[in-house]
Design a protein around this motif. Sequence first.
Motif, PDB file in Angstrom:
ATOM      1  N   VAL A   1       1.456   5.766  -2.286  1.00 22.22           N
ATOM      2  CA  VAL A   1       0.660   6.485  -1.290  1.00 22.22           C
ATOM      3  C   VAL A   1      -0.246   7.501  -1.965  1.00 22.22           C
ATOM      4  CG1 VAL A   1       0.742   7.971   0.727  1.00 22.22           C
ATOM      5  CG2 VAL A   1       2.412   6.146   0.476  1.00 22.22           C
ATOM      6  N   PRO A   2      -1.545   7.438  -1.689  1.00 21.91           N
ATOM      7  CA  PRO A   2      -2.472   8.409  -2.269  1.00 21.91           C
ATOM      8  C   PRO A   2      -2.458   9.728  -1.496  1.00 21.91           C
ATOM      9  CG  PRO A   2      -3.650   6.826  -0.937  1.00 21.91           C
ATOM     10  CD  PRO A   2      -2.204   6.395  -0.927  1.00 21.91           C
ATOM     11  N   THR A   3      -3.288  10.664  -1.938  1.00 19.76           N
ATOM     12  CA  THR A   3      -3.340  11.982  -1.310  1.00 19.76           C
ATOM     13  C   THR A   3      -3.782  11.905   0.149  1.00 19.76           C
ATOM     14  OG1 THR A   3      -3.874  12.959  -3.440  1.00 19.76           O
ATOM     15  CG2 THR A   3      -4.315  14.301  -1.504  1.00 19.76           C
ATOM     16  N   ASP A   4      -4.770  11.055   0.441  1.00 14.28           N
ATOM     17  CA  ASP A   4      -5.268  10.890   1.805  1.00 14.28           C
ATOM     18  C   ASP A   4      -4.984   9.463   2.257  1.00 14.28           C
ATOM     19  OD1 ASP A   4      -6.597  10.697   4.190  1.00 14.28           O
ATOM     20  OD2 ASP A   4      -8.439  11.667   3.504  1.00 14.28           O
ATOM     21  N   PRO A   5      -3.766   9.182   2.738  1.00 12.89           N
ATOM     22  CA  PRO A   5      -3.376   7.809   3.015  1.00 12.89           C
ATOM     23  C   PRO A   5      -4.136   7.153   4.169  1.00 12.89           C
ATOM     24  CG  PRO A   5      -1.677   9.317   3.733  1.00 12.89           C
ATOM     25  CD  PRO A   5      -2.663  10.120   2.962  1.00 12.89           C
ATOM     26  N   VAL A   6      -4.567   7.926   5.165  1.00 16.74           N
ATOM     27  CA  VAL A   6      -5.296   7.309   6.280  1.00 16.74           C
ATOM     28  C   VAL A   6      -6.645   6.784   5.801  1.00 16.74           C
ATOM     29  CG1 VAL A   6      -6.372   7.719   8.525  1.00 16.74           C
ATOM     30  CG2 VAL A   6      -4.087   8.611   8.049  1.00 16.74           C
ATOM     31  N   LYS A   7      -7.385   7.606   5.059  1.00 15.66           N
ATOM     32  CA  LYS A   7      -8.657   7.134   4.506  1.00 15.66           C
ATOM     33  C   LYS A   7      -8.422   5.950   3.578  1.00 15.66           C
ATOM     34  CE  LYS A   7     -12.741   8.522   1.863  1.00 15.66           C
ATOM     35  NZ  LYS A   7     -12.703   7.311   1.005  1.00 15.66           N
TER      36      LYS A   7
ATOM     37  N   PHE B   1       0.831  -1.199   0.000  1.00 11.91           N
ATOM     38  CA  PHE B   1       0.000   0.000   0.000  1.00 11.91           C
ATOM     39  C   PHE B   1       0.871   1.257   0.000  1.00 11.91           C
ATOM     40  CE2 PHE B   1      -1.640   3.401   2.682  1.00 11.91           C
ATOM     41  CZ  PHE B   1      -2.786   3.756   1.998  1.00 11.91           C
ATOM     42  N   LEU B   2       1.924   1.256   0.823  1.00  5.99           N
ATOM     43  CA  LEU B   2       2.775   2.434   0.944  1.00  5.99           C
ATOM     44  C   LEU B   2       3.594   2.701  -0.316  1.00  5.99           C
ATOM     45  CD1 LEU B   2       4.088   2.032   4.603  1.00  5.99           C
ATOM     46  CD2 LEU B   2       2.471   3.734   3.757  1.00  5.99           C
ATOM     47  N   ALA B   3       3.726   1.703  -1.168  1.00  5.48           N
ATOM     48  CA  ALA B   3       4.489   1.892  -2.400  1.00  5.48           C
ATOM     49  C   ALA B   3       3.846   2.951  -3.299  1.00  5.48           C
ATOM     50  CB  ALA B   3       4.607   0.569  -3.153  1.00  5.48           C
TER      51      ALA B   3
ATOM     52  N   ILE C   1      -5.985   3.716   3.564  1.00 11.06           N
ATOM     53  CA  ILE C   1      -5.618   2.459   4.223  1.00 11.06           C
ATOM     54  C   ILE C   1      -6.849   1.810   4.834  1.00 11.06           C
ATOM     55  CG2 ILE C   1      -4.960   3.447   6.458  1.00 11.06           C
ATOM     56  CD1 ILE C   1      -3.287   0.491   4.664  1.00 11.06           C
ATOM     57  N   PHE C   2      -7.755   2.619   5.388  1.00 16.44           N
ATOM     58  CA  PHE C   2      -8.983   2.026   5.915  1.00 16.44           C
ATOM     59  C   PHE C   2      -9.855   1.473   4.787  1.00 16.44           C
ATOM     60  CE2 PHE C   2      -7.802   4.045   9.862  1.00 16.44           C
ATOM     61  CZ  PHE C   2      -8.317   3.169  10.813  1.00 16.44           C
ATOM     62  N   ASP C   3      -9.910   2.165   3.667  1.00 14.25           N
ATOM     63  CA  ASP C   3     -10.650   1.643   2.511  1.00 14.25           C
ATOM     64  C   ASP C   3     -10.065   0.302   2.076  1.00 14.25           C
ATOM     65  OD1 ASP C   3     -12.273   3.876   2.513  1.00 14.25           O
ATOM     66  OD2 ASP C   3     -11.253   4.869   0.844  1.00 14.25           O
ATOM     67  N   ALA C   4      -8.711   0.214   2.050  1.00 18.69           N
ATOM     68  CA  ALA C   4      -8.058  -1.021   1.611  1.00 18.69           C
ATOM     69  C   ALA C   4      -8.303  -2.166   2.590  1.00 18.69           C
ATOM     70  CB  ALA C   4      -6.557  -0.777   1.441  1.00 18.69           C
ATOM     71  N   VAL C   5      -8.239  -1.871   3.890  1.00 16.17           N
ATOM     72  CA  VAL C   5      -8.458  -2.911   4.902  1.00 16.17           C
ATOM     73  C   VAL C   5      -9.916  -3.362   4.894  1.00 16.17           C
ATOM     74  CG1 VAL C   5      -8.429  -3.400   7.383  1.00 16.17           C
ATOM     75  CG2 VAL C   5      -6.516  -2.198   6.326  1.00 16.17           C
ATOM     76  N   GLU C   6     -10.847  -2.420   4.750  1.00 17.26           N
ATOM     77  CA  GLU C   6     -12.260  -2.792   4.705  1.00 17.26           C
ATOM     78  C   GLU C   6     -12.586  -3.617   3.457  1.00 17.26           C
ATOM     79  OE1 GLU C   6     -14.210   0.970   5.065  1.00 17.26           O
ATOM     80  OE2 GLU C   6     -13.706   1.162   7.204  1.00 17.26           O
ATOM     81  N   LYS C   7     -11.944  -3.301   2.348  1.00 18.38           N
ATOM     82  CA  LYS C   7     -12.120  -4.108   1.135  1.00 18.38           C
ATOM     83  C   LYS C   7     -11.560  -5.506   1.358  1.00 18.38           C
ATOM     84  CE  LYS C   7     -10.996  -4.254  -3.794  1.00 18.38           C
ATOM     85  NZ  LYS C   7     -10.314  -3.569  -4.926  1.00 18.38           N
TER      86      LYS C   7
END
Length: 200
Positions: free
Chosen positions: A169-175, A165-167, A177-183
Amino acid sequence: FFDVIPLPDNRLAITLGDVSGKGITASVLMTASQGFLHSALTGGRPLADAIDALNRYVHPRRPSSRFVTIWGAILDLSKRTLTYVDAGHSYAFLKRADGRVIQLDEAGGLPIGIDESEPYKSATIELIAGDSLMVVSDGIIEQPAMMRDAKGDRFQFGVEGLIQFLANVPTDPVKAIFDAVEKHAGTKELGDDATAVWIV
């Protein structure tokens, strides 16, 4: 818990901790640990000394089934350095400006409350423009997938998942990462407390 604490001389303390177990006992230990560490750091103790003091405070008072993992750091904005201690937490990652991701888990010791005989050690790394830091709780790392693998297991999001994921990084990484974990989980109802702190 997590805390961001302004300190004198253009410094910033960042702490993220997780208490084993759930319920009132864990909540009391969490509150006491966060308050003690906040007071020690604002009182001028060096980071490793503050975490040592917390360990000596918690060790004789904790129930035998409870402990606290903590990742703490002091960011010196003038010297462009990051000094950190990893007390059994492990989930802090520095993304270098060139794209490399480094897990910051080499300096520290056991979780808080396990053993008060070994002092904690800190490490200091130099920062350059473009570096960024992400610290997460195990609720991010250990979240199982919605789908099962060929062995029938629900694999975790994992350290590798976070590094991938960190490779990018989008503009809003906290949102994100939660989107990625929820998916990954297939639900917004995650299995454990989940925290992500992003510092640039």
